[in-house]
Design a protein around this motif. Structure first.
Motif: not given
Length: 288
Positions: A1-3, A35-36, A57-58, A110
């Motif tokens: 996941m990416q933010a 994702d965010e 998200s990581e 993160k």
């Protein structure tokens, strides 16, 4: 996941200060490539210090919605995000060329890609030009027009003026406008004397500020002679000493600004697909 996290100054006094940040974040969010998408502020909630803890998200891309490199981008934001290993030398910047550096926040698990400010990215030049198009209602504006790129200016941070000069130089080199000058509120050459700096009969004035507030809606219009009292407003254009002044207001309110956030994140390694092109098309269509 990416933010994506967009960090901005905000204000306790001006409720509209954060509005451009929210709008640009919404535009990016609607592309669906992250994702965010979160926002954080120095003077409003949520704060810089809290924002990473709100994400699942990581992989996090942090883009400062600031005009220039300096105290906030080099000290305050990294400190509040607890990016203990950050050193400004990692950007290897001359004051306008910060890119990104990858770090770990000390209290969350993160990976944080900390980007240079939106205001020094090359795509910001396009936003300035688009702002001139918006205020004149002319997508081809340039011939017969001068352009004033206006900054605050301060002797305390030389990078403040560097960012203004950088974009003014790029637009001048493009040859689109008959004249291009960088002007300032607190140093020479001053925006007060805007008409003295141009030979053209029409001048577009674009202030490099993120949000409209005290400086862009009170100081600059009164200093330029657009009005004696900002509360009564002014015409667009307004004739000052024989020159038609087209005052654009803060560059950060231009919808195309969302493109700069995406390009900053993409340059740092974010997977954004065709979102940059989509946002450019969307914001122009909305303006038209």
């Amino acid at each position: 996941m990416q933010a994506l996290v967009v960090v901005a100054h905000g204000s306790h006094l001006n409720p509209d200060s954060s509005t451009p940040t929210y709008r640009h974040a919404d535009t990016v969010r609607e592309t669906g490539v992250f994702d965010e998408v979160a926002t954080a502020f120095w003077k409003e909630e949520p704060s810089f210090r809290e924002v990473l803890r709100t994400l699942n998200s990581e992989e996090v891309y942090v883009v400062p919605l600031f005009i220039s490199e300096g105290y906030f981008t080099e000290q305050v934001i990294p400190r509040e995000l607890r990016l203990a290993e950050f050193d400004v030398d990692q950007w290897d910047s001359d004051g306008t060329s910060a890119s990104s550096t990858t770090l770990r926040a000390t209290d969350v698990d993160k990976t944080v890609h900390y980007c240079g400010p939106a205001g020094t990215h090359d795509a910001m030049t396009d936003v300035i030009v688009r702002r001139a198009e918006s205020v004149t209602g002319d997508d081809e504006v340039g011939e017969g027009f001068g352009l004033a790129v206006v900054g605050h200016g301060t002797e305390r941070n030389e990078n403040s003026a560097k960012a203004i000069r950088y974009h003014a130089d790029r637009i001048r080199e493009s040859g689109r406008f008959d004249e291009v000058h960088d002007l300032y509120m607190d140093e020479e050459p001053e925006v007060d004397d805007v008409s003295d700096h141009f030979d053209t009969d029409d001048v577009v004035v674009v202030p490099l500020f993120i949000a409209d507030g005290y400086h862009t809606q009170e100081d600059i219009p009164e200093d330029m002679g657009l009005t004696d009292d900002y509360r009564t407003g002014w015409d667009t254009p307004t004739e000052v000493d024989g020159v038609n002044i087209w005052y654009a207001g803060a560059v950060g309110t231009e919808p195309l600004m969302a493109d700069v956030l995406l390009e900053r994140a993409r340059d740092a390694g974010a997977a954004v697909g065709t979102a940059v092109e989509e946002v450019r098309e969307q914001t122009r269509a909305g303006a038209d």
